[in-house]
Design an enzyme around this catalytic site. Structure first.
Site, PDB file in Angstrom:
ATOM      1  N   HIS A 259       0.826  -1.064   0.457  1.00  0.00           N
ATOM      2  CA  HIS A 259      -0.197   0.366  -0.038  1.00  0.00           C
ATOM      3  C   HIS A 259       0.803   0.834   0.165  1.00  0.00           C
ATOM      4  O   HIS A 259       1.060   2.105  -1.107  1.00  0.00           O
ATOM      5  CB  HIS A 259      -0.852   0.330   0.884  1.00  0.00           C
ATOM      6  CG  HIS A 259      -1.675  -0.950   1.425  1.00  0.00           C
ATOM      7  ND1 HIS A 259      -2.302  -1.351   2.404  1.00  0.00           N
ATOM      8  CD2 HIS A 259      -2.850  -1.479   0.583  1.00  0.00           C
ATOM      9  CE1 HIS A 259      -2.688  -2.751   2.718  1.00  0.00           C
ATOM     10  NE2 HIS A 259      -3.699  -2.379   1.308  1.00  0.00           N
TER      11      HIS A 259
ATOM     12  N   ARG B 262      -2.314  -6.426  -7.840  1.00  0.00           N
ATOM     13  CA  ARG B 262      -1.359  -7.613  -7.474  1.00  0.00           C
ATOM     14  C   ARG B 262      -1.246  -8.129  -8.906  1.00  0.00           C
ATOM     15  O   ARG B 262      -0.780  -8.247  -9.812  1.00  0.00           O
ATOM     16  CB  ARG B 262      -1.403  -7.771  -6.810  1.00  0.00           C
ATOM     17  CG  ARG B 262      -0.946  -7.157  -5.693  1.00  0.00           C
ATOM     18  CD  ARG B 262      -1.459  -7.472  -3.721  1.00  0.00           C
ATOM     19  NE  ARG B 262      -2.838  -7.822  -4.152  1.00  0.00           N
ATOM     20  CZ  ARG B 262      -3.813  -8.357  -2.630  1.00  0.00           C
ATOM     21  NH1 ARG B 262      -3.133  -8.344  -1.900  1.00  0.00           N
ATOM     22  NH2 ARG B 262      -4.829  -8.556  -3.251  1.00  0.00           N
TER      23      ARG B 262
ATOM     24  N   LYS C  54     -18.493  -5.287   7.850  1.00  0.00           N
ATOM     25  CA  LYS C  54     -16.629  -6.396   7.933  1.00  0.00           C
ATOM     26  C   LYS C  54     -16.257  -6.854   8.803  1.00  0.00           C
ATOM     27  O   LYS C  54     -15.280  -5.643   9.555  1.00  0.00           O
ATOM     28  CB  LYS C  54     -15.701  -5.929   6.840  1.00  0.00           C
ATOM     29  CG  LYS C  54     -14.807  -6.988   6.190  1.00  0.00           C
ATOM     30  CD  LYS C  54     -14.354  -6.068   4.611  1.00  0.00           C
ATOM     31  CE  LYS C  54     -12.548  -6.785   4.396  1.00  0.00           C
ATOM     32  NZ  LYS C  54     -12.070  -6.303   3.383  1.00  0.00           N
TER      33      LYS C  54
ATOM     34  N   SER D 216      -3.180  -8.161   3.236  1.00  0.00           N
ATOM     35  CA  SER D 216      -3.321  -8.180   4.544  1.00  0.00           C
ATOM     36  C   SER D 216      -3.564  -8.563   4.958  1.00  0.00           C
ATOM     37  O   SER D 216      -2.689  -9.208   6.517  1.00  0.00           O
ATOM     38  CB  SER D 216      -4.160  -6.571   5.165  1.00  0.00           C
ATOM     39  OG  SER D 216      -3.514  -5.743   4.100  1.00  0.00           O
TER      40      SER D 216
HETATM   41  O1  PNS Z   1      -9.305  -2.768   0.919  1.00  0.00           O
HETATM   42  P1  PNS Z   1     -10.557  -3.390   0.305  1.00  0.00           P
HETATM   43  O2  PNS Z   1     -11.047  -3.451   1.033  1.00  0.00           O
HETATM   44  O3  PNS Z   1     -10.530  -4.310  -1.060  1.00  0.00           O
HETATM   45  O4  PNS Z   1     -10.947  -2.164  -0.542  1.00  0.00           O
HETATM   46  C1  PNS Z   1     -12.669  -1.841  -0.996  1.00  0.00           C
HETATM   47  C2  PNS Z   1     -12.955  -0.893  -1.164  1.00  0.00           C
HETATM   48  C3  PNS Z   1     -13.543  -0.261   0.246  1.00  0.00           C
HETATM   49  C4  PNS Z   1     -12.442   0.156  -2.144  1.00  0.00           C
HETATM   50  C5  PNS Z   1     -14.561  -1.372  -1.519  1.00  0.00           C
HETATM   51  O5  PNS Z   1     -15.482  -0.980  -0.582  1.00  0.00           O
HETATM   52  C6  PNS Z   1     -15.486   0.617  -1.599  1.00  0.00           C
HETATM   53  O6  PNS Z   1     -15.258   1.546  -2.288  1.00  0.00           O
HETATM   54  N1  PNS Z   1     -16.458   0.711  -0.693  1.00  0.00           N
HETATM   55  C7  PNS Z   1     -17.963   1.141  -0.825  1.00  0.00           C
HETATM   56  C8  PNS Z   1     -18.825   0.948  -0.771  1.00  0.00           C
HETATM   57  C9  PNS Z   1     -19.067   1.674  -1.756  1.00  0.00           C
HETATM   58  O7  PNS Z   1     -18.586   2.539  -3.264  1.00  0.00           O
HETATM   59  N2  PNS Z   1     -19.109   0.165  -3.188  1.00  0.00           N
HETATM   60  C10 PNS Z   1     -19.956   0.020  -4.844  1.00  0.00           C
HETATM   61  C11 PNS Z   1     -18.358   0.035  -5.375  1.00  0.00           C
HETATM   62  S1  PNS Z   1     -18.043  -1.366  -4.890  1.00  0.00           S
END
Ligand code: PNS
Length: 156
Positions: free
Chosen positions: A17, A90, A41, A128
């Site tokens: 990150h 990745r 989560k 992670s």
């Molecule tokens: O590190 P991660 O868990 O892969 O991040 C995921 C994240 C936070 C980017 C994604 O879950 C997110 O944007 N959540 C907010 C809700 C949202 O906007 N959902 C619609 C698009 S998938």
């Protein structure tokens, strides 16, 4: 003035990150690292701890700020007047999920572009989840996460 948002769970932040954030910080005027508050989560670290660790690791980067958000990412991006979402890629295994997420966000907000940063090869295997597993069983994570995070993983 180009503001980019780098969203994620960061549970916890890894060297992968940090690499993406530092590369993005060279391209954009401002990078907002946005830590999701996601009560659904189960996370190893609280939102406050995840934000704090990021702040500690990024204190030298003047154009990087760390915040938390909830709700839709595109709503948060609009509120921050950011029209770029940064995500790291990745391996091929990331692609499906990232593609789906980028297209979903584009459907809701065509004015916001998702840009992908290819991981540095050093971090292509890093996640992670694996960091948490390794730390849980007493393995060495010192080359995978910033010092402050390795310390927190030891304490917790
Ligand atoms: O590190 P991660 O868990 O892969 O991040 C995921 C994240 C936070 C980017 C994604 O879950 C997110 O944007 N959540 C907010 C809700 C949202 O906007 N959902 C619609 C698009 S998938």
């Amino acid at each position: 003035m180009k503001t980019a948002i780098y969203p994620g769970s960061f549970d916890p932040v890894t060297n992968g990150h940090i690499d993406v954030i530092e590369r993005a910080a060279k391209l954009f005027t401002k990078v907002i690292v946005a830590v999701i508050r996601n009560p659904e989560k189960k996370s190893r670290f609280t939102l406050e701890q995840r934000v704090e660790m990021l702040k500690e690791c990024l204190s030298g980067d003047k154009n990087v700020i760390v915040e938390s958000f909830d709700g839709l990412l595109v709503d948060y991006a609009r509120k921050k007047k950011a029209n770029i979402i940064v995500r790291g890629l990745r391996a091929v295994s990331d692609f499906d999920y990232e593609f789906q997420m980028a297209l979903t966000n584009r459907k809701m907000a065509p004015d916001i572009e998702t840009l992908f940063f290819m991981t540095d090869y050093k971090y292509s295997y890093l996640s992670s989840s694996f960091v948490k597993q390794i730390a849980h069983f007493g393995g060495d994570v010192s080359e995978l996460v910033p010092k402050a995070v390795a310390q927190k993983l030891k304490e917790a």
